[in-house]
Write an enzyme that holds these catalytic residues in place. Structure first.
Site, PDB file in Angstrom:
ATOM      1  N   ASP A  37       8.778   3.245   2.957  1.00 17.24           N
ATOM      2  CA  ASP A  37       7.949   2.210   3.585  1.00 17.24           C
ATOM      3  C   ASP A  37       7.491   2.694   4.960  1.00 17.24           C
ATOM      4  O   ASP A  37       8.253   3.289   5.715  1.00 17.24           O
ATOM      5  CB  ASP A  37       8.755   0.902   3.726  1.00 17.24           C
ATOM      6  CG  ASP A  37       7.853  -0.287   4.006  1.00 17.24           C
ATOM      7  OD1 ASP A  37       7.722  -1.149   3.120  1.00 17.24           O
ATOM      8  OD2 ASP A  37       7.267  -0.357   5.119  1.00 17.24           O
ATOM      9  N   ILE A  38       6.243   2.433   5.270  1.00 11.52           N
ATOM     10  CA  ILE A  38       5.663   2.918   6.529  1.00 11.52           C
ATOM     11  C   ILE A  38       6.266   2.192   7.741  1.00 11.52           C
ATOM     12  O   ILE A  38       6.265   2.722   8.848  1.00 11.52           O
ATOM     13  CB  ILE A  38       4.125   2.752   6.480  1.00 11.52           C
ATOM     14  CG1 ILE A  38       3.440   3.724   7.420  1.00 11.52           C
ATOM     15  CG2 ILE A  38       3.682   1.330   6.748  1.00 11.52           C
ATOM     16  CD1 ILE A  38       1.937   3.863   7.150  1.00 11.52           C
ATOM     17  N   GLU A 107       2.429  -8.998   0.607  1.00 12.83           N
ATOM     18  CA  GLU A 107       1.235  -8.565   1.352  1.00 12.83           C
ATOM     19  C   GLU A 107       0.366  -7.616   0.541  1.00 12.83           C
ATOM     20  O   GLU A 107      -0.847  -7.593   0.712  1.00 12.83           O
ATOM     21  CB  GLU A 107       1.662  -7.880   2.657  1.00 12.83           C
ATOM     22  CG  GLU A 107       2.242  -8.863   3.662  1.00 12.83           C
ATOM     23  CD  GLU A 107       2.800  -8.175   4.896  1.00 12.83           C
ATOM     24  OE1 GLU A 107       2.719  -6.945   4.992  1.00 12.83           O
ATOM     25  OE2 GLU A 107       3.336  -8.909   5.744  1.00 12.83           O
ATOM     26  N   VAL A 108       0.998  -6.814  -0.291  1.00 10.12           N
ATOM     27  CA  VAL A 108       0.240  -5.848  -1.093  1.00 10.12           C
ATOM     28  C   VAL A 108       0.310  -6.276  -2.552  1.00 10.12           C
ATOM     29  O   VAL A 108       1.401  -6.370  -3.131  1.00 10.12           O
ATOM     30  CB  VAL A 108       0.810  -4.420  -0.919  1.00 10.12           C
ATOM     31  CG1 VAL A 108       0.016  -3.438  -1.779  1.00 10.12           C
ATOM     32  CG2 VAL A 108       0.784  -4.001   0.543  1.00 10.12           C
ATOM     33  N   HIS A 112       5.755  -4.167  -6.460  1.00  8.37           N
ATOM     34  CA  HIS A 112       6.654  -3.185  -5.859  1.00  8.37           C
ATOM     35  C   HIS A 112       8.023  -3.798  -5.627  1.00  8.37           C
ATOM     36  O   HIS A 112       8.151  -4.997  -5.390  1.00  8.37           O
ATOM     37  CB  HIS A 112       6.104  -2.654  -4.531  1.00  8.37           C
ATOM     38  CG  HIS A 112       5.697  -3.731  -3.566  1.00  8.37           C
ATOM     39  ND1 HIS A 112       4.511  -4.409  -3.687  1.00  8.37           N
ATOM     40  CD2 HIS A 112       6.318  -4.253  -2.471  1.00  8.37           C
ATOM     41  CE1 HIS A 112       4.399  -5.289  -2.699  1.00  8.37           C
ATOM     42  NE2 HIS A 112       5.500  -5.232  -1.956  1.00  8.37           N
ATOM     43  N   HIS A 114      11.253  -3.429  -3.025  1.00  4.75           N
ATOM     44  CA  HIS A 114      11.799  -2.849  -1.803  1.00  4.75           C
ATOM     45  C   HIS A 114      13.266  -2.533  -2.085  1.00  4.75           C
ATOM     46  O   HIS A 114      14.001  -3.406  -2.565  1.00  4.75           O
ATOM     47  CB  HIS A 114      11.784  -3.859  -0.657  1.00  4.75           C
ATOM     48  CG  HIS A 114      10.434  -4.324  -0.231  1.00  4.75           C
ATOM     49  ND1 HIS A 114       9.822  -3.869   0.921  1.00  4.75           N
ATOM     50  CD2 HIS A 114       9.571  -5.221  -0.785  1.00  4.75           C
ATOM     51  CE1 HIS A 114       8.650  -4.476   1.067  1.00  4.75           C
ATOM     52  NE2 HIS A 114       8.472  -5.302   0.050  1.00  4.75           N
TER      53      HIS A 114
END
Ligand code: 5GP
Length: 130
Positions: A37-38, A107-108, A112, A114
């Site tokens: 994760d960025i 948000e995306v 996905h 996490h």
């Protein structure tokens, strides 16, 4: 079969999958990609995504093939083990989160997971007195 799930091809993870945006890859398989994760929320924070165009957990659960689902779950399991956070390994556990939709804080809009760990994460939700 038509789908009630509408997928935006321009979402950031679709662009990562097309190689338009760089990522710090942890693992790649036939059907899944895992990358850091960025904006990590803990020492270990890896995102695992299917390569197929699935908007969220429900979409993936309903419409992904058995092969995609097995690949995805096994990949996620391997990452937690290889990241050193496994309970009973050197680590002390971790959290898996699939934010979904507005109330879930997604948000995306590409499904996905996490995988978050490497420190004590506290209660699951703010205000959780459990
Ligand atoms: P969500 O809120 O949708 O569950 O989580 C989206 C996650 O994607 C956030 O934790 C955010 O930091 C991460 N993210 C957003 N854009 C990028 C990006 O370009 N690269 C990477 N590696 N992570 C991103």
């Amino acid at each position: 079969m038509t789908s009630k799930h509408s997928y935006d091809e321009q979402n950031i993870f679709a662009r990562i999958l097309r190689g338009e945006i760089p990522n710090d890859t942890v693992t790649e398989t036939a059907h899944s990609l895992a990358f850091k994760d960025i904006q990590p929320q803990a020492p270990v924070h890896v995102l695992v995504i299917p390569k197929g165009n699935y908007v969220d957990f429900e979409h993936f659960a309903a419409e992904a093939s058995d092969e995609e689902i097995v690949d995805f779950v096994r990949t996620a399991g391997r990452i937690s083990a290889e990241s050193g956070v496994s309970r009973g390994g050197d680590g002390q556990g971790f959290r898996v989160i699939a934010n979904t939709g507005a109330h879930g804080g997604q948000e995306v809009d590409h499904f996905h997971l996490h995988i978050i760990g490497g420190c004590a994460l506290g209660r699951m939700l703010p205000g959780d007195k459990g």
